[in-house]
Motif scaffolding. Structure first.
Motif, PDB file in Angstrom:
ATOM      1  N   GLU A  59      42.080  51.409  51.291  1.00  0.00           N
ATOM      2  CA  GLU A  59      42.559  50.033  51.270  1.00  0.00           C
ATOM      3  C   GLU A  59      41.806  49.209  50.230  1.00  0.00           C
ATOM      4  OE1 GLU A  59      42.110  48.723  55.295  1.00  0.00           O
ATOM      5  OE2 GLU A  59      43.844  49.872  56.008  1.00  0.00           O
ATOM      6  N   GLU A  60      40.500  49.389  50.152  1.00  0.00           N
ATOM      7  CA  GLU A  60      39.702  48.639  49.180  1.00  0.00           C
ATOM      8  C   GLU A  60      40.019  49.056  47.751  1.00  0.00           C
ATOM      9  OE1 GLU A  60      37.730  45.970  49.665  1.00  0.00           O
ATOM     10  OE2 GLU A  60      38.426  46.069  51.742  1.00  0.00           O
ATOM     11  N   GLN A  63      42.988  47.421  46.286  1.00  0.00           N
ATOM     12  CA  GLN A  63      42.794  46.022  45.917  1.00  0.00           C
ATOM     13  C   GLN A  63      42.199  45.863  44.520  1.00  0.00           C
ATOM     14  OE1 GLN A  63      43.784  43.550  47.954  1.00  0.00           O
ATOM     15  NE2 GLN A  63      44.415  45.031  49.501  1.00  0.00           N
TER      16      GLN A  63
END
Length: 89
Positions: A59-60, A63
């Motif tokens: 998820e990071e 980003q």
């Protein structure tokens, strides 16, 4: 109701099972069940933790803007001494 039962009969030709048996033999016989329960639960907890960490990392990483920045080309020529050294190899 009958209690579930599991019998562990290691294949001593398998290195991992032989190693597991050697460890289990070192545990006092009255504590082996607790040791196995603890080992199974610890392994499951480790697997869940690894899965959670992987999910967070993915998820990071989504980003982040990972576009590449073009490198500047060096305008300085390679010194002749360096070329001579490389050609001597």
């Amino acid at each position: 109701m009958k209690q579930p039962q599991y019998v562990f009969r290691p294949n001593l030709n398998d290195p991992q099972q032989r190693q597991a048996w050697a460890i289990l033999e070192q545990i006092p016989s009255g504590q082996r069940k607790a040791f196995l329960v603890q080992a199974i639960l610890a392994t499951e907890q480790d697997n869940r933790l690894e899965k959670t960490i992987r999910k967070v990392m993915q998820e990071e990483l989504q980003q982040l803007d990972l576009t590449t920045v073009p490198r500047e080309q060096s305008t300085k020529p390679v010194p002749p001494a360096a070329l001579d050294f490389l050609s001597s190899l």
